[in-house]
Write a protein that holds these residues in place. Sequence first.
Motif: not given
Length: 646
Positions: A208-219
Amino acid sequence: MIGQRITGIKRIVVIFMMLGLAIAPVQSFASVHSVTDSLVDMYEKSDNQQIRFEVLKKLSQISFESGDYLSAIDYISKESETYLSEGDSLSWANAQYNLGMIYSILRSFDKANFHSSLALIYFDRAGYKREAGNTFINLGFIYNELRENEAAIKYYERAESIFDSLSNHRDLEASYLNLGILRDKSMNFGPLRDGFERSQGFILQSNQVALIVIKTSLGKIYNSKNEILIAETYLSDALGHATAIGDKAYESIIRIGLGSVYLKKGNNQDALASLEAGLEIARQLKLNNVVLDAYTELASLSMKMGKSDLAYGYLNSYIQLKDSIYNEQISAGLSRAHFQPGIGTRELQAERLLRQNLEQALEIERNNNSKIALVGISFFVLMLLIIIFRKYYSKTRTYDNLEEKNKLIENQKSELENLIMTKDRFLSIIAHDLKNPFTSLLGFADLAYNEFDEITDAEKRSYLNIIRISSQQIYSLLDNLLTWSRAQSGRIDFKPEKVSLSELVENSIDVVRSSAENKQITLFKDFTKEVNVSADKNMLFTVLRNLLTNAVKFTPNGGSVTVSCNCNGNKAEIIVADTGVGMTQDEVSRLFKLDGNMKSSGTNNETGTGLGLILCQEFMNLHKSQIKAESVPGKGSKFSFTVDIV
């Protein structure tokens, strides 16, 4: 095997038990220095290889957590050498990944990209999907900071695909990848990480942490591209993940990001609610850099809503907090302060927004003062106009004097900052760029030697190619460094003579012909007649060689590079044109600046130090000329300069 991996809490406990140290985070530079000295002494005196290796890993950990990134790089590099000597390829790849993360923090993106790419080659080949996903995240961060949005999006999306596919696996090792966004220098990562490891379901939450990093960066990337709907989708999804696992730190960052999106959409009330919620969490967690971001966005929102007094308040809070951060660093006696990472894209944008808000606020204030003055003037009699005129004249002269002094101070400040950045950049190249290719050369040589019978011929050729490129990089770096150093100290001789331009161009083309043939690039020389010029032959050869090398470097396979000459009166204009990837106007403006951060990789991932063009410009200045650059993204670049005809 020394290189056997010990991860998470088990690794930390083993280290503390072997070294007999108390399990407590290091709180001050003095205590860090004391612990480091003890560990170094233990490392030097111990004959036990296992203890020496664990001490080395502990030194790496302490150096990183205390912000002494250069020492961390040295220790991790030694770890990497030990892994190679033991034949532990996986641990060696992990060390390369860690070096890539640290170089990202230091904003040395060419080295960060180099080490991360090395790690990715092994992880991808060996089938370590999670490790490959982690590396894709770091590469996404690197290209995001280089403002290469499309490349950043590509790496983040590949990481997203991997972690989505691994979301149901329960036996995955957790990793800490918050460096791409949570780089707050005032934040103590140790207690947060320890608390997270102790929480129930740590391994499941790591995905979940990794997906948060990815989605926040893409956003954030899509928000910078003004693709608001896509940005809002990614950030909203990231917020759902963050609240689900109770990650307050990321929740604050995401809410501030959403506030910026709502502000662009014109939803002022939603923007205000999101920004205030993010600011409150950031204050509680003492995420100072996140608080600064919130202040800049709230100041911008207040100006948009016509609340100049409130905007002033946020701007004042921003300045006070930033001063407080600097004062804390000074009072803590941080001798490593000059090694702290440079200003990133996010901070530059915040500073720019701050200045814009301040200028708007000052303009409103001037307008208000003007209205008050006009109302007041209507109540005065005609005889008072002379007095008003004299006072106005006096104030104008005072204002002009102050403005001239402020400009002088700003110019002196700018010159001093340029000198400091020039010195720091040069020291950084000497300290690290020389060691980087040697590490790659020795690493792949040992890797090929130890695994010669197991690897394929294609892999052997790949390793030899990396060794060849590293050797060429070492030679080019040393040559440019020595020549640039002599030029800066005035110890380089300028000896103009009669030079055959056609012959010199032909010799320069021969230097890059092999590289051009490897990329199927066609080289053209367009000279209508023989031209003799007055120039320092060695300097002019160096300029032509560098321009041709860059043209081949940034031209894709199958392109072309042309050298031509136009004569106009007593001047000969030499032009080097390519059909390469081209540059934006902003990139062109930063080409000849040492702090311009223009160390981009070539179309085949060729690397460089960024000194070549700067050195060439210095040489042309001695010829009372200068190199001019024109470029169109996707179509190519053209570099030109003039010399005297004889």
